[in-house]
Design a protein around this motif. Structure first.
Motif, PDB file in Angstrom:
ATOM      1  N   ASP A 196      64.324   8.465 -21.342  1.00 48.93           N
ATOM      2  CA  ASP A 196      62.954   8.043 -21.641  1.00 48.93           C
ATOM      3  C   ASP A 196      62.868   6.527 -21.748  1.00 48.93           C
ATOM      4  OD1 ASP A 196      62.446  10.709 -21.688  1.00 48.93           O
ATOM      5  OD2 ASP A 196      61.927  10.823 -23.819  1.00 48.93           O
ATOM      6  N   ARG A 197      63.873   5.922 -22.327  1.00 47.89           N
ATOM      7  CA  ARG A 197      63.865   4.460 -22.504  1.00 47.89           C
ATOM      8  C   ARG A 197      63.850   3.752 -21.164  1.00 47.89           C
ATOM      9  NH1 ARG A 197      68.954   0.794 -24.153  1.00 47.89           N
ATOM     10  NH2 ARG A 197      67.936  -1.238 -24.074  1.00 47.89           N
ATOM     11  N   PHE A 198      64.696   4.196 -20.230  1.00 47.22           N
ATOM     12  CA  PHE A 198      64.730   3.546 -18.917  1.00 47.22           C
ATOM     13  C   PHE A 198      63.407   3.747 -18.189  1.00 47.22           C
ATOM     14  CE2 PHE A 198      65.504   3.322 -14.378  1.00 47.22           C
ATOM     15  CZ  PHE A 198      66.239   2.144 -14.274  1.00 47.22           C
ATOM     16  N   VAL A 199      62.846   4.942 -18.273  1.00 48.16           N
ATOM     17  CA  VAL A 199      61.582   5.236 -17.596  1.00 48.16           C
ATOM     18  C   VAL A 199      60.469   4.338 -18.116  1.00 48.16           C
ATOM     19  CG1 VAL A 199      59.790   6.984 -17.331  1.00 48.16           C
ATOM     20  CG2 VAL A 199      62.177   7.601 -16.961  1.00 48.16           C
ATOM     21  N   ARG A 200      60.440   4.118 -19.433  1.00 47.28           N
ATOM     22  CA  ARG A 200      59.417   3.227 -20.001  1.00 47.28           C
ATOM     23  C   ARG A 200      59.559   1.812 -19.445  1.00 47.28           C
ATOM     24  NH1 ARG A 200      60.566   6.133 -24.816  1.00 47.28           N
ATOM     25  NH2 ARG A 200      62.002   4.481 -25.457  1.00 47.28           N
ATOM     26  N   ASP A 201      60.793   1.385 -19.223  1.00 50.51           N
ATOM     27  CA  ASP A 201      61.029   0.017 -18.729  1.00 50.51           C
ATOM     28  C   ASP A 201      60.567  -0.184 -17.293  1.00 50.51           C
ATOM     29  OD1 ASP A 201      62.102  -0.625 -21.169  1.00 50.51           O
ATOM     30  OD2 ASP A 201      64.193  -0.449 -20.527  1.00 50.51           O
ATOM     31  N   VAL A 202      60.526   0.894 -16.501  1.00 54.96           N
ATOM     32  CA  VAL A 202      60.131   0.776 -15.082  1.00 54.96           C
ATOM     33  C   VAL A 202      58.780   1.430 -14.825  1.00 54.96           C
ATOM     34  CG1 VAL A 202      62.510   0.590 -14.258  1.00 54.96           C
ATOM     35  CG2 VAL A 202      61.446   2.850 -14.454  1.00 54.96           C
ATOM     36  N   GLU A 203      58.002   1.641 -15.855  1.00 52.93           N
ATOM     37  CA  GLU A 203      56.711   2.312 -15.707  1.00 52.93           C
ATOM     38  C   GLU A 203      55.817   1.589 -14.692  1.00 52.93           C
ATOM     39  OE1 GLU A 203      52.894   3.770 -18.436  1.00 52.93           O
ATOM     40  OE2 GLU A 203      54.478   2.521 -19.294  1.00 52.93           O
ATOM     41  N   GLY A 204      55.278   2.352 -13.773  1.00 53.11           N
ATOM     42  CA  GLY A 204      54.381   1.789 -12.775  1.00 53.11           C
ATOM     43  C   GLY A 204      55.078   1.079 -11.630  1.00 53.11           C
ATOM     44  N   ARG A 205      56.410   1.059 -11.631  1.00 52.24           N
ATOM     45  CA  ARG A 205      57.139   0.427 -10.523  1.00 52.24           C
ATOM     46  C   ARG A 205      58.368   1.226 -10.118  1.00 52.24           C
ATOM     47  NH1 ARG A 205      61.070  -3.617 -12.362  1.00 52.24           N
ATOM     48  NH2 ARG A 205      61.312  -3.510 -14.624  1.00 52.24           N
ATOM     49  N   CYS A 206      58.281   2.554 -10.327  1.00 57.78           N
ATOM     50  CA  CYS A 206      59.346   3.468  -9.900  1.00 57.78           C
ATOM     51  C   CYS A 206      58.685   4.682  -9.261  1.00 57.78           C
ATOM     52  CB  CYS A 206      60.208   3.880 -11.097  1.00 57.78           C
ATOM     53  SG  CYS A 206      61.575   4.993 -10.666  1.00 57.78           S
ATOM     54  N   ILE A 207      58.919   4.881  -7.965  1.00 51.20           N
ATOM     55  CA  ILE A 207      58.285   5.950  -7.196  1.00 51.20           C
ATOM     56  C   ILE A 207      59.324   7.005  -6.842  1.00 51.20           C
ATOM     57  CG2 ILE A 207      57.077   6.518  -5.056  1.00 51.20           C
ATOM     58  CD1 ILE A 207      55.951   3.691  -5.053  1.00 51.20           C
ATOM     59  N   ASN A 208      58.956   8.271  -7.048  1.00 51.78           N
ATOM     60  CA  ASN A 208      59.845   9.386  -6.737  1.00 51.78           C
ATOM     61  C   ASN A 208      59.184  10.304  -5.701  1.00 51.78           C
ATOM     62  OD1 ASN A 208      62.120  11.252  -7.178  1.00 51.78           O
ATOM     63  ND2 ASN A 208      60.592  12.585  -8.118  1.00 51.78           N
ATOM     64  N   ILE A 209      60.020  10.938  -4.871  1.00 53.20           N
ATOM     65  CA  ILE A 209      59.515  11.962  -3.956  1.00 53.20           C
ATOM     66  C   ILE A 209      59.998  13.322  -4.447  1.00 53.20           C
ATOM     67  CG2 ILE A 209      61.493  11.652  -2.369  1.00 53.20           C
ATOM     68  CD1 ILE A 209      57.886  12.678  -1.401  1.00 53.20           C
ATOM     69  N   HIS A 210      59.039  14.258  -4.640  1.00 51.49           N
ATOM     70  CA  HIS A 210      59.390  15.600  -5.097  1.00 51.49           C
ATOM     71  C   HIS A 210      59.098  16.589  -3.984  1.00 51.49           C
ATOM     72  CE1 HIS A 210      60.160  18.904  -7.807  1.00 51.49           C
ATOM     73  NE2 HIS A 210      59.012  19.457  -7.454  1.00 51.49           N
ATOM     74  N   ARG A 211      59.953  17.594  -3.850  1.00 49.00           N
ATOM     75  CA  ARG A 211      59.886  18.550  -2.741  1.00 49.00           C
ATOM     76  C   ARG A 211      58.912  19.685  -3.029  1.00 49.00           C
ATOM     77  NH1 ARG A 211      65.764  20.394  -3.179  1.00 49.00           N
ATOM     78  NH2 ARG A 211      65.326  19.853  -5.357  1.00 49.00           N
ATOM     79  N   SER A 212      57.735  19.341  -3.500  1.00 52.71           N
ATOM     80  CA  SER A 212      56.739  20.368  -3.779  1.00 52.71           C
ATOM     81  C   SER A 212      55.369  19.720  -3.865  1.00 52.71           C
ATOM     82  CB  SER A 212      57.064  21.082  -5.099  1.00 52.71           C
ATOM     83  OG  SER A 212      55.993  21.929  -5.497  1.00 52.71           O
ATOM     84  N   PHE A 213      54.341  20.543  -3.653  1.00 53.63           N
ATOM     85  CA  PHE A 213      52.970  20.089  -3.842  1.00 53.63           C
ATOM     86  C   PHE A 213      52.645  20.271  -5.326  1.00 53.63           C
ATOM     87  CE2 PHE A 213      48.322  20.137  -3.440  1.00 53.63           C
ATOM     88  CZ  PHE A 213      48.130  19.103  -2.531  1.00 53.63           C
ATOM     89  N   LEU A 214      53.002  19.255  -6.114  1.00 58.52           N
ATOM     90  CA  LEU A 214      52.808  19.348  -7.563  1.00 58.52           C
ATOM     91  C   LEU A 214      51.331  19.568  -7.874  1.00 58.52           C
ATOM     92  CD1 LEU A 214      55.184  16.457  -8.722  1.00 58.52           C
ATOM     93  CD2 LEU A 214      55.592  18.913  -8.896  1.00 58.52           C
ATOM     94  N   PRO A 215      51.024  20.285  -8.978  1.00 61.67           N
ATOM     95  CA  PRO A 215      51.925  20.673 -10.078  1.00 61.67           C
ATOM     96  C   PRO A 215      52.683  21.977  -9.866  1.00 61.67           C
ATOM     97  CG  PRO A 215      49.681  21.252 -10.639  1.00 61.67           C
ATOM     98  CD  PRO A 215      49.612  20.556  -9.306  1.00 61.67           C
ATOM     99  N   GLY A 216      52.703  22.526  -8.660  1.00 59.54           N
ATOM    100  CA  GLY A 216      53.452  23.755  -8.423  1.00 59.54           C
ATOM    101  C   GLY A 216      54.928  23.488  -8.183  1.00 59.54           C
TER     102      GLY A 216
END
Length: 286
Positions: free
Chosen positions: A179-199
């Motif tokens: 959680d700490r690392f994610v807060r530090d890169v908020e708004g500048r870290c992009i992920n690709i997920h293999r699904s049409f979220l929220p499914g």
């Protein structure tokens, strides 16, 4: 020669916002090329992206004029020179199709605003990039150990600081951050997920989709948050499937969707087209 720039604005909705920022550009002998705007009436928020050209000697004057306008309107704003690419660090695991696609698009000029400054993987070079031409792009191996997440994230912070990375792209990087690392890169870290979220969140989304007998599969690019696979969505796409498609077929088709969705999301971010709006985004497609 005129210099291209992007002005982004986020503030409380009120009259005269376009006029005020446009006037600042005109007073600096600038030329407005394009304006996108959205008024979120539910949140009483206004979002604007303005593309313009200004002579290099007037850029500092424009910056001061924009500061003055933003202060008067109580607005958050950002001015970026388009010829300065964004220093981007890409992370991957064993699947290299998204990494390969981003580097291909960068090399052929489709992502001129991206400057790759490194590739990071939890696997060695021979596994993570066996089919990828990195050229002069540095490679960093940060192996996963049972109790080593804190040390791995600290090493990643060092790589980002040393390389001057402004954007972190998770191109099928299959590890979870603290959680700490994610807060530090908020708004500048992009992920690709293999699904049409929220499914189909989490692991093995194509297997989940196959078991549910869905007729469409998709991929989602989103900003990373502490809530796994629930960050603000930037871009999505889908492709039809049938009852005869195996899980292997879904994986193969899914890779094509993942590549194009991630590339579009990265391009939108680099070009100042994405605004965070609480748990959602405002995106101005090109």
């Amino acid at each position: 020669m005129a210099q291209a720039a992007i002005i982004t604005v986020k503030c409380q909705s009120r009259p005269g916002i376009i006029a005020a920022f446009s006037q600042a550009v005109v007073e600096c002998d600038g030329d407005i090329k394009d304006i996108n705007q959205f008024n979120d009436r539910m949140q009483d928020r206004y979002f604007m992206r303005m593309a313009c050209t200004v002579r290099p000697e007037h850029m500092s004057l424009l910056s001061r004029r924009l500061e003055s306008v933003a202060g008067r309107l109580g607005a958050y704003h950002h001015l970026r020179e388009r010829q300065r690419p964004v220093r981007t660090l890409i992370m991957t695991s064993r699947f290299d199709h998204c990494l390969n696609d981003l580097l291909y698009r960068w090399r052929n000029g489709e992502l001129p605003m991206m400057q790759p400054v490194g590739v990071v993987s939890n696997h060695p070079l021979s596994v993570a990039c066996s089919r990828v031409h990195l050229g002069d792009i540095p490679f960093h191996h940060l192996p996963v150990t049972e109790d080593g997440r804190a040390e791995r994230e600290e090493a990643l912070r060092g790589i980002m600081e040393e390389s001057g990375a402004e954007l972190l792209v998770l191109a099928r990087y299959m590890q979870v951050f603290s959680d700490r690392f994610v807060r530090d890169v908020e708004g500048r870290c992009i992920n690709i997920h293999r699904s049409f979220l929220p499914g189909f969140r989490g692991q093995e989304p194509y297997r989940q989709a196959s078991l549910r007998g869905v007729k469409l599969i998709g991929a989602t690019a989103h900003y990373v948050t502490a809530d796994l696979d629930e960050g603000p969505i930037i871009e999505q796409d889908i492709e039809p499937i049938t009852h005869s498609d195996t899980i292997e077929d879904l994986v193969r088709k899914g890779r094509d969707i993942e590549r194009r969705v991630l590339a579009r999301a990265v391009r939108y971010h680099l070009d100042g087209r994405v605004f965070l709006n609480d748990d959602r985004t405002v995106v101005f497609p090109d």
